[in-house]
Structure formats: C-alpha cells, structure tokens
Design a protein around this motif. Structure first.
Motif, PDB file in Angstrom:
ATOM      1  N   UNK A   1       0.882  -1.220   0.029  1.00 52.51           N
ATOM      2  CA  UNK A   1      -0.001  -0.002  -0.155  1.00 52.51           C
ATOM      3  C   UNK A   1       0.881   1.307   0.079  1.00 52.51           C
ATOM      4  N   UNK A   2       1.825   1.169   0.811  1.00 49.94           N
ATOM      5  CA  UNK A   2       2.750   2.360   1.117  1.00 49.94           C
ATOM      6  C   UNK A   2       3.512   2.519  -0.230  1.00 49.94           C
ATOM      7  N   UNK A   3       4.172   1.559  -0.917  1.00 51.55           N
ATOM      8  CA  UNK A   3       4.819   1.481  -2.167  1.00 51.55           C
ATOM      9  C   UNK A   3       3.995   2.253  -3.261  1.00 51.55           C
ATOM     10  N   UNK A   4       2.590   1.527  -3.239  1.00 47.62           N
ATOM     11  CA  UNK A   4       1.419   2.063  -4.044  1.00 47.62           C
ATOM     12  C   UNK A   4       1.263   3.536  -4.097  1.00 47.62           C
ATOM     13  N   UNK A   5       1.342   4.178  -2.852  1.00 49.02           N
ATOM     14  CA  UNK A   5       0.879   5.578  -2.769  1.00 49.02           C
ATOM     15  C   UNK A   5       2.098   6.228  -3.361  1.00 49.02           C
ATOM     16  N   UNK A   6       3.155   5.894  -2.732  1.00 50.35           N
ATOM     17  CA  UNK A   6       4.541   6.643  -3.411  1.00 50.35           C
ATOM     18  C   UNK A   6       4.552   6.749  -5.030  1.00 50.35           C
ATOM     19  N   UNK A   7       4.194   5.343  -5.417  1.00 48.89           N
ATOM     20  CA  UNK A   7       4.654   5.167  -6.812  1.00 48.89           C
ATOM     21  C   UNK A   7       3.653   6.301  -7.552  1.00 48.89           C
ATOM     22  N   UNK A   8       2.170   6.341  -7.172  1.00 49.06           N
ATOM     23  CA  UNK A   8       1.308   7.089  -7.892  1.00 49.06           C
ATOM     24  C   UNK A   8       1.321   8.351  -7.539  1.00 49.06           C
ATOM     25  N   UNK A   9       1.590   8.911  -6.231  1.00 52.49           N
ATOM     26  CA  UNK A   9       1.477  10.338  -6.026  1.00 52.49           C
ATOM     27  C   UNK A   9       2.862  11.092  -6.425  1.00 52.49           C
ATOM     28  N   UNK A  10       3.837  10.553  -6.130  1.00 46.63           N
ATOM     29  CA  UNK A  10       5.158  11.134  -6.568  1.00 46.63           C
ATOM     30  C   UNK A  10       5.692  10.970  -7.988  1.00 46.63           C
ATOM     31  N   UNK A  11       5.880  11.871  -8.519  1.00 50.04           N
ATOM     32  CA  UNK A  11       6.235  11.822 -10.022  1.00 50.04           C
ATOM     33  C   UNK A  11       7.491  10.642 -10.293  1.00 50.04           C
ATOM     34  N   UNK A  12       7.465   9.950 -11.295  1.00 56.23           N
ATOM     35  CA  UNK A  12       8.225   8.612 -11.232  1.00 56.23           C
ATOM     36  C   UNK A  12       9.540   9.257 -11.975  1.00 56.23           C
ATOM     37  N   UNK A  13      10.168   9.992 -11.369  1.00 58.40           N
ATOM     38  CA  UNK A  13      11.407  10.407 -11.817  1.00 58.40           C
ATOM     39  C   UNK A  13      12.601   9.270 -12.163  1.00 58.40           C
ATOM     40  N   UNK A  14      12.546   8.166 -11.609  1.00 64.69           N
ATOM     41  CA  UNK A  14      13.469   6.945 -11.825  1.00 64.69           C
ATOM     42  C   UNK A  14      13.419   6.226 -13.314  1.00 64.69           C
ATOM     43  N   UNK A  15      11.979   6.353 -13.850  1.00 59.10           N
ATOM     44  CA  UNK A  15      12.138   5.845 -15.000  1.00 59.10           C
ATOM     45  C   UNK A  15      12.758   6.717 -16.118  1.00 59.10           C
ATOM     46  N   UNK A  16      13.030   7.874 -15.658  1.00 59.86           N
ATOM     47  CA  UNK A  16      13.887   8.690 -16.828  1.00 59.86           C
ATOM     48  C   UNK A  16      15.334   8.403 -16.563  1.00 59.86           C
ATOM     49  N   UNK A  17      15.694   7.495 -15.433  1.00 59.28           N
ATOM     50  CA  UNK A  17      16.998   7.376 -15.326  1.00 59.28           C
ATOM     51  C   UNK A  17      17.608   6.061 -16.175  1.00 59.28           C
ATOM     52  N   UNK A  18      16.691   5.570 -16.781  1.00 61.03           N
ATOM     53  CA  UNK A  18      16.597   4.114 -17.443  1.00 61.03           C
ATOM     54  C   UNK A  18      17.808   3.983 -17.997  1.00 61.03           C
ATOM     55  N   UNK A  19      18.110   4.863 -19.018  1.00 61.71           N
ATOM     56  CA  UNK A  19      19.126   4.999 -20.058  1.00 61.71           C
ATOM     57  C   UNK A  19      20.567   5.043 -19.447  1.00 61.71           C
ATOM     58  N   UNK A  20      20.664   5.487 -18.172  1.00 65.34           N
ATOM     59  CA  UNK A  20      22.044   5.427 -17.570  1.00 65.34           C
ATOM     60  C   UNK A  20      22.604   4.120 -17.132  1.00 65.34           C
ATOM     61  N   UNK A  21      23.700   3.615 -17.995  1.00 65.49           N
ATOM     62  CA  UNK A  21      23.750   2.492 -17.821  1.00 65.49           C
ATOM     63  C   UNK A  21      24.486   1.924 -16.204  1.00 65.49           C
ATOM     64  N   UNK A  22      24.830   3.028 -15.554  1.00 65.83           N
ATOM     65  CA  UNK A  22      25.623   2.737 -14.211  1.00 65.83           C
ATOM     66  C   UNK A  22      24.229   2.815 -13.205  1.00 65.83           C
ATOM     67  N   UNK A  23      23.497   3.771 -13.263  1.00 67.02           N
ATOM     68  CA  UNK A  23      22.328   3.831 -12.361  1.00 67.02           C
ATOM     69  C   UNK A  23      21.271   2.303 -12.428  1.00 67.02           C
ATOM     70  N   UNK A  24      21.093   2.422 -13.669  1.00 69.79           N
ATOM     71  CA  UNK A  24      20.261   1.057 -13.788  1.00 69.79           C
ATOM     72  C   UNK A  24      20.804  -0.262 -14.687  1.00 69.79           C
ATOM     73  N   UNK A  25      21.721  -0.695 -14.350  1.00 71.56           N
ATOM     74  CA  UNK A  25      22.452  -1.782 -14.857  1.00 71.56           C
ATOM     75  C   UNK A  25      21.529  -3.011 -15.568  1.00 71.56           C
TER      76      UNK A  25
END
Ligand SMILES: Nc1ncnc2c1ncn2[C@@H]1O[C@H](COP(=O)(O)OP(=O)(O)OP(=O)(O)O)[C@@H](O)[C@H]1O
Ligand SMILES: [Mg+2]
Lengths: 294, 308
Positions: free
Chosen positions: A232-256
């Motif tokens: 539930x907690x993860x759900x709230x954060x995931x949909x309430x806070x903008x998903x900035x993480x998805x935009x790091x995907x192409x950084x090969x070190x942050x998202x190996x």
C-alpha cells in the motif's frame, strides 16, 4: 499571446543572468575538458563515460530546474514587478503558464547545449584515433613522421561521420533527462505558489529523491511476498510522486539491469507521462495562485 | 452622473498565520467616484490607501464588502483593458531598456511588434525619456523609473487611472508636468484616482478629496465644501472711530494694518453688515474675500482629531 509574451520575457531574463550563463559555460566546457585531462583511462568503457555525462547533465540541469522553479514566481511578488503586470489584462493562469514555459525553454537551451557538448566529446573520444594519429607530427615534434593533409582530412571526416551514431546513442538519454526535469520545474513552481523558498527547495529535492526510486516502488508493488502495508505504501508513493526513476533508465550505471526493448515506445510513453504530470501540477498551481494575494 | 468606482463596506484585515496579530487596514469603506473626476485619496502613512487601490485592482482580496470598477466587480480582466495603475515606487525588469519595458507592457494589451514599438517610442518621448530609451533600467535614476511608471500607465489610453503617489521622486519640472498631465487627462474626460501626499498638487488638480485615517474615511467632499471656512476677510481704508467700534462688535478680529487701512475677519453671516457699516461711514472697501482653509490645515486637523 500573453502567455508567450511572459514566457519570452522570462527566457530573456534568464539567459541574461550572469550566474546561469557562467554556470552553463563552465559545465559545457568541463564536458570535453574532462576527456583531455584523462578523467577516464585511455580505453575506459564507453558506458562509464556515457553515465558520467548523463550524470553531469542531469545534476547541472536539476540545479537549473530547481532554482528556476523555486524563484521565478516568488521573485516577481517580492520585487513587486507583478503589480504592473496584473493590473493589465493578464490572467493569473496566463502569468503562471508564461513563467513555466519560459523556464522550460531556458531548461531546453541548457540541456541542449550540454547534450551537444557531450555528443561532440564522445565522438572525439570514439572516432578521434585517426585524427590524433595524423596529428602526431604536431603533438610529438620529435617523432620523424610526416604531416599529411589528406590523413588529417580523413581523420576529420571520420569524426563527422561518427557524430550521427553518437547522437543516436546519447540523444535518447538527454531527451529523457530534459523531460524528467520539466517535472522538477513543475513541482517546484507548484510549491512556490504556497511554500517559502527553502521549504520548497527541501520538499522538491526530497520528492525528487523519492521519485527517483520509482523502479524500486514498482517492484515492491509487483512483489509476491510483501505485506499489504508495504504494498500500500509503495503504491501511494509510486502514483503520488512523479516517477523520476523511469527517466534514469538509460543511464547504464544507475540502472545496470534495465534493458529497454522498444526504445522509441519507451521514450514516447515517458514523455507523455512527464507532460501529463506537468499539466496536473500547473492545474493545481493555478488553482492556488488564483487566490493568492500578491 | 455615472460612477466609475463604487465601494461598499469594503474591509481588509491583514492576518498572518505565523503570528496572531491582525491589521485592520481598511475599515468598512464606502465611496463613490464619479466618471470624469479627479479624486484625491488622502491619508497619513499606513492609512490604508494602497491597500484600497490593490483591492480595487484585484491584486488582493477584501475580507468583506465589495467594490465595482467601471461597472464590473473589482479585478475583472476585461475591465483592466480600460484602466491603469501606477504603483507607489514602481518596480520593473531592470535588465530591460526603457523601450523594451514599454514594449512588453504594450504587448500585454495584445499589441503586435511594430505597433508596440511605436507606442513605446511615443510614450518615452511624452514622459521626457526619449534620450534614455536605449539605456537599461538598472541605470535609471529614481525619477526616471517613476517616469517609466507613468508611461506604462498610459500604454492603453485608459479611461480610469489609479495613481499612487505619482510625483514621488520627481524634480520640480517633472512634478509640474505630471500636474499638467492630470489636468489634461481630466479634459479628455478620464477618471483619476489619485493618492498623494503632495497636498498643494491635490488642491490644484482634484475635484473632490477624501481623507482616510487608520482605515476609516473621515472627510469627503468637494474642495470648496471642505475648505470653506466660516469667515470672510474685509479690507478697507478711511475708517472712522465710530465705524471701527461697530466693526469690532461684529467681527472676530480687526487689525489696523497701518494708520489708514484695516483688515477685519467677520463671520460669513456678518460680512454683508460689515460692508454696509464701511460704506455708510464713507469708508473705502479694498477687498472682500471669503476665507478658505488650506488643504494642509484640514489634513492636519483631521489627523490630529482622529488621534485624540
Ligand atoms: N502585506 C501586508 N501584510 C500585513 N500588513 C500590511 C500589508 N500591507 C500593508 N499592511 C498594513 O496595512 C496598513 C495600511 O497600509 P497601506 O500600505 O495601505 O498604507 P498607505 O495608506 O498606502 O500608506 P503610505 O502613505 O505610507 O503609502 C498599514 O498598517 C500596513 O502596515
Ligand atoms: Mg501607500
């Protein structure tokens, strides 16, 4: 029309600010310089360099986005320049949107400049061997090699030819960084209608950090053996806070471990997502700003 | 006469949610401003003048009460095409040149590039900044910025102008220019809501004035009404002893200016009688002048009374 006038003025003011211009100039210059000074060992993985540049552009862009988002609106109230604007036929929403668009264009210019510098630097690194070999007579005067104009020409041509593949490699990451940061501007500008500058700075930064973990919250939600509370907690954060993480995907070190199968689709999805988030943030921001005393 | 502004029970309380103290800046204000008049809105520092103007423009919102400007609720966007505001010590984008700043304001009224530029040039010349239009506002003096403020208030050829201390920081010549400008605006049938501490200016240009103290409107009326004093000054020559005695009995005060001439101050009702006395005694009347208070006297008296 009014929105564009405000946006243009905002952009014009931003690019005339010495702090921003200096900061950008230094960052853009640092990108090729980092190569020259052997920041990376001679044959270091290209992925490291790519990650380094993405990180650099991301952090410099984040700073610019934060500062603009936090300052642009409150400073108009503080300097009282807003009086002469809102006594003219300018709606509150036109003002806020104008400021937002002005910030986005300034951000676009900044990211584009840094992106171009990175592309040029990586091209030189990857496709520059031929040219540096041709230039040996100049760089190492005591070697008894001769200078051949044709070799230099071929070296330069190789670099130009290398620009396109390098662009293909880096551009998607840079585009994602830009759209990620549009959400930062939106978030900071939204909070600037109701929070003080420092509170805004910490709130937006904290949300940026939390939102950067969107891959983690995503896996928590999908996880089989997690408690309902965690989910539930993860759900709230995931949909309430903008998903900035998805935009790091192409950084090969942050998202190996992330492999994006359909890159175009992935980028399109995230760009649309960022736009939606911005629209929502601006809608809330306008709602508050309409009632704000200036 | 049509009303340009109608204010009904307008009240503004500034409250700050961090501290508990509240400021009652404007207290149940009722006021009508007629179309085409120059209205002087006076009051000591902190009286609530700027607060009132800001509410009329929709920059801040009343705690209670309401106001209509040019027939629409205060803050209406379309109405803003027909009004303008010169804030007290106005602020602008300092990196802009004079021309750029005015072009920017012209664009906010939907004027396009060439039109906006033309308007900007015209206005700069009008306010005497033609020579400084290429300088950035950062290099402008206080008075020059004030002139930019005046220019931006004329951009849309408004029919109602809110001027909050328009002459502050201006040199005597510019000061006079503003006075002339206001008179010119009146001739064009515009309405001016003028807040000012320059009482001599106000006396010269305003049709009606009001005095606000601590958020309350204490005096309101035409200058003639407000400044009319209860006395008439009669100056005469060749007054005999008997006539002098009679004059003394009906006047507040009789001064023998020199051997020949007297100045007597009579209540308005008695002025006719005083003139008769002088004429009958073969005296020679030099002048009969109804006395008028100065606005300054009225202002100071009103503020003092309110303080007590
Ligand atoms: N934003 C604000 N927050 C709290 N109090 C305020 C605010 N603005 C004004 N006040 C208070 O409201 C009262 C009226 O202020 P206002 O600026 O309207 O006075 P004024 O008549 O324009 O004075 P001046 O002649 O000095 O310009 C003052 O007591 C002032 O301290
Ligand atoms: Mg004031």
């Amino acid at each position: 029309m009014t929105i564009l006038t405000i946006a243009r003025t905002t952009f014009g003011e931003a690019i005339r600010r010495k702090v921003l211009v200096t900061f950008l100039a230094v960052t853009v210059a640092l990108i090729p310089i980092s190569l020259m000074f052997g920041f990376f060992s001679y044959r270091q993985e290209l992925t490291t360099i790519k990650s380094f540049y993405f990180g650099m552009i991301g952090i410099a862009g984040l700073l610019i986005a934060l500062i603009m988002g936090i300052q642009l609106v409150p400073i108009e109230i503080e300097r009282r320049t807003i009086y002469t604007i809102h006594s003219k036929p300018v709606n509150r929403y036109e003002f806020l949107l104008g400021k937002f668009l002005g910030a986005l264009s300034t951000l676009l210019l900044s990211i584009a400049l840094m992106g171009v510098a990175a592309i040029i630097a990586v091209t030189m690194k990857t496709y520059g061997d031929e040219l540096s070999r041709a230039l040996i007579p100049i760089t190492e005067p005591f070697s008894n090699q001769k200078l051949h104009i044709s070799e230099i020409g071929r070296g330069i041509a190789a670099i130009f030819a290398g620009l396109v593949p390098t662009f293909r490699q880096l551009a998607p990451g840079v585009v994602l960084i830009y759209f990620q940061l549009t959400m930062v501007v939106g978030l900071a500008m939204f909070f600037s209608t109701c929070l003080g500058a420092w509170v805004n700075f910490f709130t937006t930064s904290a949300l940026y950090c939390v939102g950067s973990l969107s891959q983690v919250t995503d896996s928590l939600i999908r996880g089989e053996n997690k408690s309902l509370l965690t989910k539930g907690f993860a759900y709230i954060i995931h949909y309430l806070v903008p998903q900035f993480g998805n935009f790091h995907v192409l950084n090969p070190i942050l998202q190996p471990h992330n492999v994006v199968r359909d890159l175009d689709k992935y980028i399109a999805q995230n760009v649309v997502y960022a736009m939606l988030v911005c629209v929502m943030l601006m809608a809330f921001g306008i709602w508050i700003f309409e009632k704000k005393e200036v | 006469m049509a009303e340009a502004i109608k204010i009904r029970n307008l009240t503004k309380v500034y409250s700050n949610f961090l501290s508990k103290d509240k400021v009652l800046a404007v207290d149940s204000l009722n006021l009508d401003i007629h179309e085409g008049e120059i209205f002087g809105f006076l009051g000591p520092n902190g009286a609530g003048k700027t607060t009132t103007i800001k509410m009329l423009l929709g920059l801040i919102f009343p705690t209670s009460g309401e106001a209509e400007v040019l027939g629409k609720p205060a803050g209406d966007i379309e109405t803003k095409r027909r009004l303008s505001y010169l804030p007290e010590s106005p602020y602008f984008y300092e990196y802009m040149t004079g021309t750029e700043a005015l072009e920017f304001y012209a664009r906010l009224f939907g004027m396009g590039g060439a039109q906006a530029r033309k308007k900007a040039d015209e206005l700069l010349t009008q306010v005497g900044l033609g020579g400084a239009k290429k300088k950035s506002l950062r290099e402008y003096s206080k008075g020059m910025l004030q002139r930019i403020g005046i220019a931006q208030a004329l951009v849309n050829d408004p029919s109602l102008l809110f001027l909050d201390e328009p002459t502050s920081g201006l040199d005597p010549i510019a000061h006079m220019d503003i006075r002339d400008l206001i008179l010119q605006l009146r001739e064009q049938g515009k309405t001016v809501f003028l807040s000012s501490h320059q009482l001599t200016d106000v006396e010269m240009v305003c049709d009606r004035v009001s005095i606000m103290v601590a958020g309350k409107l204490l005096k309101m009326g035409s200058l003639d009404e407000l400044l009319k004093a209860g006395a008439t000054e009669v100056v005469a020559r060749k007054i005999g002893k008997e006539a002098l005695r009679k004059l003394r009995s009906i006047s507040h005060q009789v001064d023998e200016a020199d051997k020949d001439k007297i100045v007597c101050l009579t209540p308005n009702e008695a002025s006719q009688q005083a003139v008769c006395v002088i004429v009958e005694s073969r005296g020679e009347i030099i002048s009969v002048t109804p006395q008028r208070n100065t606005l300054e006297e009225l202002f100071i008296r009103t503020v003092r009374e309110a303080e007590e």
